[in-house]
Enzyme design. Structure first.
Site, PDB file in Angstrom:
ATOM      1  N   SER A  19       0.985  -1.218  -0.100  1.00 55.96           N
ATOM      2  CA  SER A  19       0.076   0.109   0.107  1.00 55.96           C
ATOM      3  C   SER A  19       0.881   1.106   0.044  1.00 55.96           C
ATOM      4  O   SER A  19       2.156   1.166   0.233  1.00 55.96           O
ATOM      5  CB  SER A  19      -0.988  -0.014   1.259  1.00 55.96           C
ATOM      6  OG  SER A  19      -1.941  -0.994   1.224  1.00 55.96           O
ATOM      7  N   SER A  66      -7.678   1.059  -3.643  1.00 55.07           N
ATOM      8  CA  SER A  66      -8.037   0.982  -2.379  1.00 55.07           C
ATOM      9  C   SER A  66      -6.685   0.931  -1.546  1.00 55.07           C
ATOM     10  O   SER A  66      -6.462   1.426  -0.431  1.00 55.07           O
ATOM     11  CB  SER A  66      -8.793  -0.123  -1.782  1.00 55.07           C
ATOM     12  OG  SER A  66      -8.248  -1.411  -2.274  1.00 55.07           O
ATOM     13  N   THR A  68      -4.217   2.801  -2.426  1.00 52.43           N
ATOM     14  CA  THR A  68      -3.431   3.937  -2.398  1.00 52.43           C
ATOM     15  C   THR A  68      -4.207   5.074  -1.895  1.00 52.43           C
ATOM     16  O   THR A  68      -3.749   6.495  -1.989  1.00 52.43           O
ATOM     17  CB  THR A  68      -2.912   4.238  -3.790  1.00 52.43           C
ATOM     18  OG1 THR A  68      -4.036   4.166  -4.832  1.00 52.43           O
ATOM     19  CG2 THR A  68      -1.792   3.160  -4.413  1.00 52.43           C
ATOM     20  N   SER A  69      -5.227   5.155  -1.744  1.00 46.76           N
ATOM     21  CA  SER A  69      -6.260   6.199  -1.191  1.00 46.76           C
ATOM     22  C   SER A  69      -6.357   6.338   0.478  1.00 46.76           C
ATOM     23  O   SER A  69      -7.384   5.903   0.819  1.00 46.76           O
ATOM     24  CB  SER A  69      -7.645   5.803  -1.590  1.00 46.76           C
ATOM     25  OG  SER A  69      -8.530   7.045  -1.524  1.00 46.76           O
ATOM     26  N   CYS A 104      -4.950  -0.633   8.812  1.00 43.27           N
ATOM     27  CA  CYS A 104      -4.223  -0.939   7.509  1.00 43.27           C
ATOM     28  C   CYS A 104      -2.964  -1.678   7.859  1.00 43.27           C
ATOM     29  O   CYS A 104      -1.814  -0.953   8.401  1.00 43.27           O
ATOM     30  CB  CYS A 104      -3.702   0.207   6.414  1.00 43.27           C
ATOM     31  SG  CYS A 104      -2.816  -0.318   5.068  1.00 43.27           S
ATOM     32  N   ASN A 106      -0.609  -3.193   6.341  1.00 44.64           N
ATOM     33  CA  ASN A 106       0.368  -2.738   5.341  1.00 44.64           C
ATOM     34  C   ASN A 106       1.214  -1.537   5.732  1.00 44.64           C
ATOM     35  O   ASN A 106       2.340  -1.576   5.780  1.00 44.64           O
ATOM     36  CB  ASN A 106      -0.053  -2.768   3.694  1.00 44.64           C
ATOM     37  CG  ASN A 106      -0.104  -4.217   2.924  1.00 44.64           C
ATOM     38  OD1 ASN A 106       0.756  -4.811   2.801  1.00 44.64           O
ATOM     39  ND2 ASN A 106      -1.384  -4.595   2.515  1.00 44.64           N
ATOM     40  N   HIS A 315      -8.500  -7.365  -4.405  1.00 47.13           N
ATOM     41  CA  HIS A 315      -7.155  -6.551  -4.095  1.00 47.13           C
ATOM     42  C   HIS A 315      -5.978  -7.301  -4.740  1.00 47.13           C
ATOM     43  O   HIS A 315      -5.925  -8.401  -5.362  1.00 47.13           O
ATOM     44  CB  HIS A 315      -6.705  -6.981  -2.714  1.00 47.13           C
ATOM     45  CG  HIS A 315      -5.720  -6.170  -2.022  1.00 47.13           C
ATOM     46  ND1 HIS A 315      -4.309  -6.326  -2.132  1.00 47.13           N
ATOM     47  CD2 HIS A 315      -5.740  -4.662  -1.331  1.00 47.13           C
ATOM     48  CE1 HIS A 315      -3.645  -5.193  -1.592  1.00 47.13           C
ATOM     49  NE2 HIS A 315      -4.405  -4.429  -1.219  1.00 47.13           N
ATOM     50  N   MET A 319      -4.384  -7.510   1.842  1.00 45.06           N
ATOM     51  CA  MET A 319      -4.339  -6.503   2.829  1.00 45.06           C
ATOM     52  C   MET A 319      -3.723  -7.080   3.828  1.00 45.06           C
ATOM     53  O   MET A 319      -3.645  -8.387   4.257  1.00 45.06           O
ATOM     54  CB  MET A 319      -5.700  -6.005   3.110  1.00 45.06           C
ATOM     55  CG  MET A 319      -6.435  -5.538   2.173  1.00 45.06           C
ATOM     56  SD  MET A 319      -7.358  -6.934   1.054  1.00 45.06           S
ATOM     57  CE  MET A 319      -8.620  -7.303   1.984  1.00 45.06           C
TER      58      MET A 319
END
Length: 399
Positions: A19, A66, A68-69, A104, A106, A315, A319
């Site tokens: 990510s 998703s 990168t946001s 998250c 990552n 994905h 994740m």
């Protein structure tokens, strides 16, 4: 038409695992955004470039996926035995909200390096060479993450030979421990690891069907289904799912009903405002397939196949928090994840995902007839991509 000048805010653009996100020190945010609420949400949305009806985030730092946001806020911890507090925001791409309901995994790998590099860790804790252990309080879910960050010549080491499927270039390894990852919930209230009390439930989804499901709160609330029950092999890559609007709609409907059964929402209509959690994934026994990079994955090299959706899309890899859920469920005999991996009790699994493979471990045991997981372990990598300032219109920053 607004003619407000722009202002700049110190920020770091980082990759963590598979990510990317914009990292801030809490103290560097405008005063109005240092507290939870609409002002903070608007600021982070403007930084990332949302909401964008075009779905591209051209006018911001996001990259329209998703993965990168995302935005991260780090501050000195207010809790004993922790170094920093870490808050994660999943910024919706084309909708007007920021989801604070989960972590998250990552980007968790980048929190320790960011904290060290930005003076949030006591200098006495940072060795000249070796490993700096950073205890992180994950504020979204009220959990502890321990990051082991490599240090060379007193600085965070970012380059190395650790390879992570889904990331093109090798980097330095950051080992992560997710302490007591089960009993996941917003804040510190939490809910049970298996909220229904069952390892496998029959999930009734009106208008769609009835599915066996493992509903687990570990790492992140996750709904696991059998790939075969959905008509899949478990070897699918992104185009097979994301190019099928009917499939995406079906997954979202299943996710919404699963969220209700898990007690995360009261009505399926609420799922639209809770895109980040729960995740939905499907599993299958090992099989040969070609990863998105063109690299072959052999069934003999993995324990099972897993595909997971995030923010309504399959994905590209996995994740990090879902990997924790996979490792935890795999360690408990009788879950769908465990059965897909061949059954029995195990301390680690290597699973195949669209970009390749990933190994995750979990320490599970029965206490008074109930399963408990003390920690989940996996390795990721992290790297600073850009540091300096993000620029936003002044009226956004002062809202």
């Amino acid at each position: 038409m607004s003619k407000a000048p722009q202002t700049k805010i110190p920020a770091t653009y980082m990759r963590g695992g598979t990510s990317k996100g914009v990292f801030f020190r809490l103290a560097d945010l405008p005063a109005a955004a240092q507290q939870p609420g609409a002002a903070r949400d608007r600021l982070l949305q403007r930084v990332i470039g949302s909401p964008d009806p075009y779905g591209k985030q051209i006018d911001g730092m996001g990259a329209a996926t998703s993965s990168t946001s995302k935005a991260v806020i780090v501050s000195p911890s207010t809790r004993a035995d922790h170094d920093v507090d870490y808050l994660f925001g999943q910024v919706a791409i084309d909708r007007d909200f920021v989801d604070w309901s989960g972590n998250c995994g990552n980007l968790s790998a980048a929190v320790g390096p960011f904290a060290i590099a930005n003076g949030l860790i006591d200098a006495a804790k940072v060795p000249a060479n070796g490993t700096c252990t950073v205890r992180i309080w994950q504020a979204n879910i009220g959990k502890t993450i321990v990051a082991h960050v490599p240090i060379t010549n007193g600085q965070v080491q970012e380059t190395g030979d650790f390879e992570l499927d889904g990331v093109t270039f090798p980097a330095a390894e950051v080992a992560l421990e997710f302490i007591d990852p089960a009993d996941e919930g917003e804040g510190e209230g939490g809910v049970a690891m298996f909220p229904t009390g069952h390892l496998v439930d029959q999930l009734e989804v009106p208008g769609v069907g009835s599915f066996q499901a493992t509903l687990i709160n570990a790492g992140i609330p996750t709904i696991f289904l059998n790939a075969a029950d959905l008509g899949y092999a478990g070897t699918e890559l992104q185009p097979a799912i994301n190019g099928d609007p009917a499939a995406l709609a079906r997954f979202e409907t299943i996710r919404a009903w699963g969220a209700v059964k898990m007690g995360l929402i009261h009505d399926v209509a609420e799922a639209a405002k809770r895109q980040h959690t729960p995740k939905i994934a499907f599993v299958a026994p090992p099989a040969n397939y070609m990863a998105s990079s063109g690299k072959p994955v052999q069934a003999a090299d993995i324990d099972l196949l897993v595909r997971a959706l995030s923010m309504g899309q399959l994905h590209h890899a996995m994740m990090g928090t879902a990997a924790v859920a996979i490792g935890t469920a795999a360690a408990i005999p009788g879950t769908l994840v465990n059965l897909a991996a061949g059954g029995g009790q195990r301390s680690a699994v290597r699973f195949g995902h669209p970009s390749g493979t990933l190994r995750v471990g979990a320490e599970a045991s029965q206490v008074n007839g109930q399963w408990a997981v003390t920690k989940a372990l996996m390795s990721r990598s992290a790297r600073v991509l850009m540091s300096g300032w993000v620029h936003v219109p002044l009226d956004t920053a002062s809202a």
